[in-house]
Design a protein around this motif. Structure first.
Motif: not given
Length: 654
Positions: A426-441
């Motif tokens: 296969s010639e096209v990588p499918v990128a993995a995403t790191t978990p997002p951070e969550l700021a608080v109001l």
């Protein structure tokens, strides 16, 4: 029980006879006619062409060695062909060889009819060599230059009108073609054979504006009599192979020049040629399917593709898409819906340095069609489209899977200068995403100052316009800016709704109203926008993102609402969103394409059943827009886990 029998004639599969008329030279003259291999094109060929929204049409002739001439952006390249008898895919068609029709377009203000860049410049420099969708080096070119009314280039009727006008010119040439002496003839039969039965799925554009395609025209590769895939609900259309070979698809696509497929590309598609010509496979047909503007429709259409393929009983499938961006959602979803039935499926696409906008676990056998050294969209027509070598690797990959052999995984990232594979990896990588951070109001929503950020090309009238593709600069929009001073500089979505009401994508007036009502504590004095369509993630992360964070801090933003439009607009917005969140400012994105937002790791996502060009809802439906915006803002206080999505009970079908 009595058996009812029919004594009617049982016909074999229809054949297509293709007559050819060789063109050795083209010149201008008083009347349009063929004689001794020379086509004379009347000097008044375009006179009297009248199409609503079209202000002018002109024709010129360009010899094979005369392409060092200026050109407006190329809307399409098409063969000149006409039916002698029968309908598309059967009977007899007459084709002019050594000749190509090239359609160019601008609006009355001189703005190019292009979205992700354009191919205006010197013609010789804007045509990829040996691409399926561009004129061959020895072809004569009849160029039809169309001008449409100003302000209509990013609305569905504008580019479509240019194609209709060009087709009227082509009709006059077709009349002469039918009177020309035939110089060659071939008979095309539907593919046979006893090997594994395979299908080709062509995923083409179908969102309106600069993203549309037509099927089943009256004349090969024409416009007249054709049906729009949009009007057909973008649902899969099953075509016989000879229908494709006979010009059953006409491209209205004006996305980035290098990655779009022209009508000529469809007419002589390398994937059709490779699959139909493989003696070990039997190509049963071609399924043409559109790419809807609303995410719910994308997944519905993908399910119909999967069901159609399963019902047809084929043994393997190749799924190919053109362009870049939100159509990757359709591409990934269609492959998943086919592969779920256990059918070996190979994908063919362009992503390269941009990467896939959407992906899933079924994308394990992909062919990359990139040719540009940079791995980016370019202004060279057809440069990043499938050619015979790409098609060969796709066929090899499919045959390997049909034998029960696994395809090797792709490299972790796309690398410039990487040589094409051998069809076994296969010639096209499918990128993995790191978990997002969550700021608080820091406090209650009613005491929070909110900023608005758009990646859809919003700016104030009179401000420096964005580049139409991947502009990494920001525009500041003062809080008091009235609706009539807002405009948009992206053709990645149909602009009809935002032209009528900018709050569909940049709800500044609605945000001010919520501040006045006490729902939020106030609005910042300045709001921000970029043109994120086609942008490269790393440049958004390192250039635009830090600049945005600095400006948000300077204006005292305590929370941010982001709005995306097209697929790559969403991706740019999420990259910005994550950087802002990491800086300690809570964010929420209003996403009409939540699949893209989720895959990129958006901290909070609010979504409604709305099209890409109107994420907040219908133009001038202020109540609906307020409900969508309020629902998004409430997520700032209710989200407890990163990536939380709220689906709002609002719908606008465009």
């Amino acid at each position: 029980m009595t058996q009812v029998r029919c004594d009617c004639e049982i016909l074999p599969p229809p054949t297509l006879v293709r007559e050819t008329v060789a063109v050795s030279a083209v010149r201008r003259g008083a009347t349009t006619a063929w004689r001794d291999g020379t086509l004379t094109v009347a000097t008044d060929l375009a006179d009297g062409i009248a199409v609503p929204l079209v202000t002018s049409v002109s024709v010129d002739v360009i010899p094979p060695d005369g392409r060092a001439v200026p050109t407006d952006t190329i809307l399409d390249v098409a063969p000149l062909a006409a039916k002698v008898e029968g309908g598309l895919g059967h009977g007899t068609t007459r084709l002019a060889t050594g000749l190509a029709l090239v359609v160019t377009g601008v609006d009355a203000q001189g703005t190019q009819l292009g979205e992700a860049g354009n191919s205006a410049g010197v013609l010789a420099d804007r045509l990829a060599d040996a691409a399926a969708g561009t004129p061959d080096p020895g072809d004569w070119i009849i160029r039809v230059a169309v001008t449409i009314e100003a302000g209509r280039r990013m609305e569905r009727p504008g580019p479509a009108a240019a194609h209709r006008a060009a087709d009227l010119v082509a009709d006059r040439l077709r009349a002469a073609l039918l009177a020309a002496p035939v110089t060659g003839r071939e008979t095309l039969t539907e593919p046979g054979g006893s090997g594994p039965r395979v299908a080709l799925v062509k995923l083409v554009m179908g969102q309106g504006a600069m993203h549309e395609n037509l099927v089943f025209p009256t004349e090969p590769a024409g416009v007249r009599g054709a049906a729009s895939l949009i009007d057909l609900g973008n649902l899969p259309q099953q075509l016989r192979v000879n229908e494709i070979r006979d010009g059953a698809v006409h491209s209205l696509c004006c996305v980035g020049p290098s990655s779009k497929e022209t009508t000529l590309h469809y007419y002589r598609d390398p994937l059709v040629t490779a699959l139909a010509g493989n003696p070990r496979l039997r190509l049963t047909g071609v399924i043409v399917v559109g790419s809807p503007a609303q995410e719910a429709d994308k997944h519905f259409v993908a399910r119909r593709v999967g069901a159609l393929v399963a019902a047809s009983g084929v043994d393997g499938v190749v799924v190919a898409t053109e362009g870049f961006g939100n159509n990757h959602i359709d591409f990934a979803a269609a492959i998943a819906e086919i592969a779920k039935y256990g059918t070996p499926t190979v994908g063919v696409c362009w992503s390269a340095a941009r990467g896939l906008v959407a992906g899933n676990e079924y994308l394990y056998a992909l062919v990359e069609v990139n040719k540009a050294a940079s791995g980016q969209e370019t202004d060279v027509l057809g440069e990043n489209t499938a050619d015979a070598a790409d098609a060969g690797r796709a066929v090899t990959m499919l045959e390997t899977m049909l034998l029960g052999t696994d395809i090797a995984p792709p490299p972790p990232v796309w690398e410039p200068g990487a040589t094409p594979g051998d069809g076994l990896r296969s010639e096209v990588p499918v990128a993995a995403t790191t978990p997002p951070e969550l700021a608080v109001l820091a406090g209650p929503l009613a005491a929070t100052r909110v900023a608005l950020v758009s990646s859809a090309g919003a700016h104030t009238a009179g401000d420096t316009p964005f580049r139409p593709y991947a502009d990494y600069t920001l525009r500041e929009i003062p809080a008091p800016t009235p609706d009539e001073r807002l405009t948009f500089a992206s053709g990645s979505y149909d602009n009809s709704d935002v032209n009528a009401d900018p709050n569909c994508l940049f709800p500044l007036a609605r945000l001010r109203e919520l501040a006045e009502a006490g729902v939020i504590g106030g609005v910042t004095g300045t709001h921000f926008a970029m043109q994120g369509g086609g942008a490269e993630i790393e440049r958004v992360r390192t250039i635009t993102g830090p600049d945005l964070v600095r400006r948000l801090r300077e204006c005292g933003a305590e929370a941010v609402v982001l709005v995306g439009a097209c697929g790559s607009c969403h991706r740019s917005a999420v990259v910005l969103q994550r950087l802002v969140e990491r800086a300690g400012i809570p964010t929420v994105i209003i996403a009409s394409l939540p699949t893209v937002a989720a895959q990129l790791g958006a901290p909070r996502i609010a979504t409604a059943d709305t099209p890409m060009g109107a994420a907040l809802g219908a133009p001038h439906d202020t109540a609906q827009q307020r409900r969508v915006l309020t629902g998004a803002l409430e997520l700032l206080t209710t989200a407890t886990t990163p990536g939380q999505t709220v689906r709002l009970a609002e719908s606008y079908r465009g």
